[in-house]
Motif scaffolding. Structure first.
Motif, PDB file in Angstrom:
ATOM      1  N   PRO A   1       0.842  -1.348  -0.025  1.00  8.87           N
ATOM      2  CA  PRO A   1      -0.016   0.155  -0.139  1.00  8.87           C
ATOM      3  C   PRO A   1       1.061   1.402  -0.037  1.00  8.87           C
ATOM      4  O   PRO A   1       2.002   1.202   0.548  1.00  8.87           O
ATOM      5  CB  PRO A   1      -0.750  -0.104   1.240  1.00  8.87           C
ATOM      6  CG  PRO A   1       0.037  -0.971   2.270  1.00  8.87           C
ATOM      7  CD  PRO A   1       0.600  -2.014   1.411  1.00  8.87           C
ATOM      8  N   ARG A   2       0.341   2.274  -0.713  1.00  6.01           N
ATOM      9  CA  ARG A   2       1.138   3.594  -0.624  1.00  6.01           C
ATOM     10  C   ARG A   2       1.244   4.172   0.643  1.00  6.01           C
ATOM     11  O   ARG A   2       0.069   4.161   1.469  1.00  6.01           O
ATOM     12  CB  ARG A   2       0.417   4.494  -1.422  1.00  6.01           C
ATOM     13  CG  ARG A   2       0.231   4.045  -2.997  1.00  6.01           C
ATOM     14  CD  ARG A   2      -0.287   5.176  -3.852  1.00  6.01           C
ATOM     15  NE  ARG A   2       0.336   6.119  -3.868  1.00  6.01           N
ATOM     16  CZ  ARG A   2       1.212   6.595  -4.653  1.00  6.01           C
ATOM     17  NH1 ARG A   2       1.550   5.743  -5.590  1.00  6.01           N
ATOM     18  NH2 ARG A   2       1.542   7.766  -4.827  1.00  6.01           N
ATOM     19  N   GLN A   3       2.473   4.618   1.252  1.00  4.57           N
ATOM     20  CA  GLN A   3       2.589   5.088   2.227  1.00  4.57           C
ATOM     21  C   GLN A   3       2.386   6.712   2.178  1.00  4.57           C
ATOM     22  O   GLN A   3       2.804   7.339   1.134  1.00  4.57           O
ATOM     23  CB  GLN A   3       4.024   4.685   2.745  1.00  4.57           C
ATOM     24  CG  GLN A   3       3.993   3.501   3.066  1.00  4.57           C
ATOM     25  CD  GLN A   3       3.325   2.962   4.422  1.00  4.57           C
ATOM     26  OE1 GLN A   3       2.898   3.858   5.160  1.00  4.57           O
ATOM     27  NE2 GLN A   3       3.222   1.580   4.630  1.00  4.57           N
ATOM     28  N   PRO A   4       2.357   7.467   3.393  1.00  6.67           N
ATOM     29  CA  PRO A   4       2.394   8.878   3.272  1.00  6.67           C
ATOM     30  C   PRO A   4       3.680   9.356   2.684  1.00  6.67           C
ATOM     31  O   PRO A   4       4.924   8.970   3.261  1.00  6.67           O
ATOM     32  CB  PRO A   4       2.066   9.337   4.610  1.00  6.67           C
ATOM     33  CG  PRO A   4       1.368   8.070   5.341  1.00  6.67           C
ATOM     34  CD  PRO A   4       2.015   6.846   4.738  1.00  6.67           C
ATOM     35  N   VAL A   5       3.689  10.430   1.774  1.00  7.68           N
ATOM     36  CA  VAL A   5       4.812  11.094   1.329  1.00  7.68           C
ATOM     37  C   VAL A   5       5.848  11.585   2.426  1.00  7.68           C
ATOM     38  O   VAL A   5       6.774  11.854   2.117  1.00  7.68           O
ATOM     39  CB  VAL A   5       4.343  12.074   0.487  1.00  7.68           C
ATOM     40  CG1 VAL A   5       3.689  11.529  -0.648  1.00  7.68           C
ATOM     41  CG2 VAL A   5       3.822  13.364   0.835  1.00  7.68           C
ATOM     42  N   GLY A   6       5.356  11.782   3.627  1.00  6.26           N
ATOM     43  CA  GLY A   6       6.269  12.442   4.490  1.00  6.26           C
ATOM     44  C   GLY A   6       7.053  11.668   5.006  1.00  6.26           C
ATOM     45  O   GLY A   6       8.220  12.083   5.650  1.00  6.26           O
ATOM     46  N   VAL A   7       7.154  10.278   4.785  1.00  2.03           N
ATOM     47  CA  VAL A   7       8.129   9.613   5.132  1.00  2.03           C
ATOM     48  C   VAL A   7       9.516   9.848   4.048  1.00  2.03           C
ATOM     49  O   VAL A   7      10.578   9.665   4.867  1.00  2.03           O
ATOM     50  CB  VAL A   7       7.711   8.089   4.630  1.00  2.03           C
ATOM     51  CG1 VAL A   7       9.143   7.071   4.849  1.00  2.03           C
ATOM     52  CG2 VAL A   7       6.754   7.647   5.580  1.00  2.03           C
ATOM     53  N   TRP A   8       9.264  10.438   3.085  1.00  2.00           N
ATOM     54  CA  TRP A   8      10.561  10.845   2.250  1.00  2.00           C
ATOM     55  C   TRP A   8      10.649  12.205   2.239  1.00  2.00           C
ATOM     56  O   TRP A   8      11.824  12.870   2.156  1.00  2.00           O
ATOM     57  CB  TRP A   8      10.608  10.216   0.928  1.00  2.00           C
ATOM     58  CG  TRP A   8       9.525  10.380   0.188  1.00  2.00           C
ATOM     59  CD1 TRP A   8       8.326   9.759   0.076  1.00  2.00           C
ATOM     60  CD2 TRP A   8       9.333  11.522  -0.691  1.00  2.00           C
ATOM     61  NE1 TRP A   8       7.512  10.147  -0.790  1.00  2.00           N
ATOM     62  CE2 TRP A   8       7.908  11.570  -1.394  1.00  2.00           C
ATOM     63  CE3 TRP A   8      10.077  12.653  -0.903  1.00  2.00           C
ATOM     64  CZ2 TRP A   8       7.306  12.383  -2.245  1.00  2.00           C
ATOM     65  CZ3 TRP A   8       9.347  13.645  -1.903  1.00  2.00           C
ATOM     66  CH2 TRP A   8       8.235  13.407  -2.604  1.00  2.00           C
ATOM     67  N   LEU A   9       9.417  12.981   2.330  1.00  2.00           N
ATOM     68  CA  LEU A   9       9.382  14.358   2.109  1.00  2.00           C
ATOM     69  C   LEU A   9      10.043  15.089   3.368  1.00  2.00           C
ATOM     70  O   LEU A   9      11.050  16.000   2.903  1.00  2.00           O
ATOM     71  CB  LEU A   9       8.143  15.089   2.015  1.00  2.00           C
ATOM     72  CG  LEU A   9       7.715  16.382   1.817  1.00  2.00           C
ATOM     73  CD1 LEU A   9       8.372  16.833   0.555  1.00  2.00           C
ATOM     74  CD2 LEU A   9       6.177  16.643   1.873  1.00  2.00           C
ATOM     75  N   TRP A  10       9.877  14.659   4.437  1.00  2.00           N
ATOM     76  CA  TRP A  10      10.659  15.516   5.580  1.00  2.00           C
ATOM     77  C   TRP A  10      11.987  15.401   5.461  1.00  2.00           C
ATOM     78  O   TRP A  10      12.739  16.327   5.654  1.00  2.00           O
ATOM     79  CB  TRP A  10       9.987  15.023   7.017  1.00  2.00           C
ATOM     80  CG  TRP A  10       8.410  15.607   7.144  1.00  2.00           C
ATOM     81  CD1 TRP A  10       7.468  14.939   7.148  1.00  2.00           C
ATOM     82  CD2 TRP A  10       8.122  17.277   7.150  1.00  2.00           C
ATOM     83  NE1 TRP A  10       6.425  15.646   7.186  1.00  2.00           N
ATOM     84  CE2 TRP A  10       6.698  17.135   7.385  1.00  2.00           C
ATOM     85  CE3 TRP A  10       8.967  18.247   7.151  1.00  2.00           C
ATOM     86  CZ2 TRP A  10       6.114  18.219   7.296  1.00  2.00           C
ATOM     87  CZ3 TRP A  10       7.973  19.322   7.097  1.00  2.00           C
ATOM     88  CH2 TRP A  10       6.713  19.370   7.393  1.00  2.00           C
ATOM     89  N   PRO A  11      12.722  14.093   5.302  1.00  2.00           N
ATOM     90  CA  PRO A  11      14.124  13.917   5.298  1.00  2.00           C
ATOM     91  C   PRO A  11      14.763  14.874   3.908  1.00  2.00           C
ATOM     92  O   PRO A  11      15.620  15.267   4.197  1.00  2.00           O
ATOM     93  CB  PRO A  11      14.329  12.419   4.896  1.00  2.00           C
ATOM     94  CG  PRO A  11      13.161  11.827   5.571  1.00  2.00           C
ATOM     95  CD  PRO A  11      12.002  12.782   5.434  1.00  2.00           C
ATOM     96  N   ALA A  12      13.887  14.644   2.965  1.00  2.00           N
ATOM     97  CA  ALA A  12      14.186  15.563   1.768  1.00  2.00           C
ATOM     98  C   ALA A  12      14.355  16.915   1.937  1.00  2.00           C
ATOM     99  O   ALA A  12      15.330  17.619   1.647  1.00  2.00           O
ATOM    100  CB  ALA A  12      13.395  15.290   0.452  1.00  2.00           C
ATOM    101  N   LEU A  13      13.234  17.412   2.586  1.00  2.00           N
ATOM    102  CA  LEU A  13      13.363  18.912   2.954  1.00  2.00           C
ATOM    103  C   LEU A  13      14.313  19.379   3.880  1.00  2.00           C
ATOM    104  O   LEU A  13      15.017  20.259   3.998  1.00  2.00           O
ATOM    105  CB  LEU A  13      11.752  19.340   3.540  1.00  2.00           C
ATOM    106  CG  LEU A  13      10.795  19.568   2.717  1.00  2.00           C
ATOM    107  CD1 LEU A  13       9.592  19.763   3.044  1.00  2.00           C
ATOM    108  CD2 LEU A  13      11.138  20.365   1.397  1.00  2.00           C
ATOM    109  N   ALA A  14      14.465  18.265   4.945  1.00  2.00           N
ATOM    110  CA  ALA A  14      15.731  18.633   6.009  1.00  2.00           C
ATOM    111  C   ALA A  14      17.085  18.568   5.326  1.00  2.00           C
ATOM    112  O   ALA A  14      17.859  19.513   5.663  1.00  2.00           O
ATOM    113  CB  ALA A  14      15.655  17.523   7.170  1.00  2.00           C
TER     114      ALA A  14
END
Length: 495
Positions: A24-37
């Motif tokens: 199942p698709r997971q929330p984009v926050g899993v990779w988005l927050w590390p990318a932004l940080a």
């Protein structure tokens, strides 16, 4: 035990992975927050440190014509040829400022953070993936080499992307499209840095574990890995012939080197200790996944250490930065297992960020990228630009100084380098050929700029004797300006 994990509930425990087909698709926050940080960490003051010697070599070689660049790669630095061509194209579009030439490395680190988060999520759960990605962002070496115009960050991205593509291929070992993607990533690793191909040892272990259940997985890995490596065989052969010339300065490591290397890889002894300790916490529940992840982090330095006791040493910490994603994945799993509440996890990450803050500040200092002596190339260029007159020529005592000052001078401000008989670009080399008889190379220019190292009262003392004598015969110093590591003098013709 299978390699890949089922959907997980975030209980904070490291779970034994099991194969499954539909994720199942997971929330984009899993990779988005590390990318932004990572974006924030790599972009903050990216242009502040002055260009170092290795970066200036990248700029110089990548800035040559395509024909000159190809000739240089064939003669001098084949293992970095793909990076130089990439940077050549990048500079053609985005310019040659310090920020512009470092931007590919910053973007590569952001991409690596995404891969770390997605790999951690796939193997250990969503919270572990998020923690691993954020841990990766605060490692000082990520900021330091996200600001470096060299291929280390791209190599790190290549390895982390290859690891993620391998997991996808092991998910569906009958999909040749996925194995093709993995083979391309292996080729990408080899084109960025051949030493990083040692990461395939950890990948091999993952394929062996998966191959216990489905033999096709092991065969798929072997075919894809061999195909990817075969694509870079010309680089391997040419690089091997150039290795003694390029790597002569790397000393053979002693036994202590296997311990001392980790603070260098992380750019912080404190961070290295914290990450390794968190990675150890993931081993509270042992499984095959933890074993091959650990192998991916630990085996390459060990193999490189052994190989470096031959004729040529490769044991240099920058060549092993590609192990950082594996450490971040493991540390994220350990942190998620040890801390069950989101607030506590955020607090742990904040504490690590605060502890590494002094190092983060240090890696952004003006001369951080200078190995050894600090030299104010930008200050020297500023002094020349301020008093420059059309028709001026210049004398540098070293090639690195010529590159450094030239980088910070306007491109339209072109001066003849008096004692250079043939340029490095013409020769397809890293260094120029200097006049064998300096007195014959002194022209009729009314003014010469002299850039030498140190702060000797007589700036001509910084030059080789024959060059200094040739200049003294025709010129006298009109004024000098001293800055960190360098002296700039204006010489005026006597007659």
């Amino acid at each position: 035990m299978a390699l890949l994990p089922p959907p997980v509930q975030d209980t904070g425990e490291v779970r034994a992975p099991e194969a499954r087909q539909d994720r199942p698709r997971q929330p984009v926050g899993v990779w988005l927050w590390p990318a932004l940080a990572t974006l924030a960490m790599t972009m903050y003051r990216i242009g502040r440190p002055q260009m170092g010697g290795d970066e200036l070599a990248s700029w110089d070689i990548a800035g040559r014509t395509a024909e000159q660049l190809l000739g240089t790669v064939q003669r001098v630095d084949a293992v970095l040829g793909a990076y130089y061509f990439m940077l050549h194209a990048w500079m053609t579009v985005f310019g040659e400022s310090a920020t512009a030439v470092r931007m590919p490395s910053a973007l590569a680190m952001i991409g690596a953070a995404v891969c770390v988060a997605l790999t951690g999520q796939r193997l250990f759960g969503r919270r572990a993936g998020l923690a691993g990605g954020l841990l990766f962002a605060v490692i000082p070496a990520v900021s330091r080499f996200g600001h470096e115009a060299r291929p280390y960050a791209l190599t790190l991205l290549a390895v982390s992307l290859a690891t993620l593509m391998l997991l996808r291929a092991l998910d569906r070992p009958r999909s040749w499209w996925r194995w093709t993607g993995y083979a391309l990533c292996v080729e990408f690793i080899g084109l960025m840095h051949l030493v990083a191909l040692t990461a395939l040892l950890g990948h091999l272990l993952a394929a062996i574990f998966r191959g216990r259940q489905e033999r096709r997985a092991l065969w798929g890995f072997c075919i894809a890995a061999v195909t990817g490596v075969a694509c870079v065989v010309p680089v391997i052969l040419l690089g091997r012939s150039q290795a003694s010339r390029q790597l002569y300065w790397i000393a053979k490591p002693d036994g202590w080197g296997l311990v001392d290397i980790w603070p260098q890889i992380f750019a912080s002894a404190l961070c290295a200790g914290a990450v390794i300790m968190l990675a150890a916490l993931a081993w509270r529940e042992r499984n095959d996944t933890l074993l091959w992840c650990t192998a991916l982090a630990v085996l390459p330095p060990l193999v490189i250490w052994v190989a470096s006791h031959g004729q040529i040493s490769y044991f240099y910490f920058r060549y092993m930065l590609f192990t950082l994603p594996a450490w971040a994945v493991l540390a994220g799993a350990g942190l998620a297992a040890a801390v069950r509440f989101k607030a506590a996890l955020a607090a742990a990450l904040a504490v690590l960020a605060l502890l590494t803050l002094p190092v983060q500040k240090a890696v952004r200092e003006t001369f951080e990228h200078h190995l050894g002596l600090s030299m104010d190339f930008e200050g020297a260029a500023r002094a020349i630009r301020k008093y420059y007159a059309p028709g001026d020529a210049v004398v540098y005592d070293r090639m690195e100084d010529s590159r450094g000052v030239s980088f910070y001078l306007p491109r339209e401000l072109s001066m003849r380098d008096v004692f250079v008989a043939r340029s490095a670009a013409e020769l397809h080399e890293s260094d120029p050929v200097y006049c064998p008889r300096p007195a014959e190379c002194v022209g009729k220019e009314k003014r010469l700029w002299l850039v030498v190292r140190g702060g000797d009262p007589d700036p001509l003392q910084g030059l080789p004797g024959p060059q200094a004598d040739a200049l003294r015969a025709h010129y006298t110093a009109s004024g000098t300006e001293r800055m960190t590591g360098l002296t700039v003098a204006l010489l005026v013709r006597k007659d």
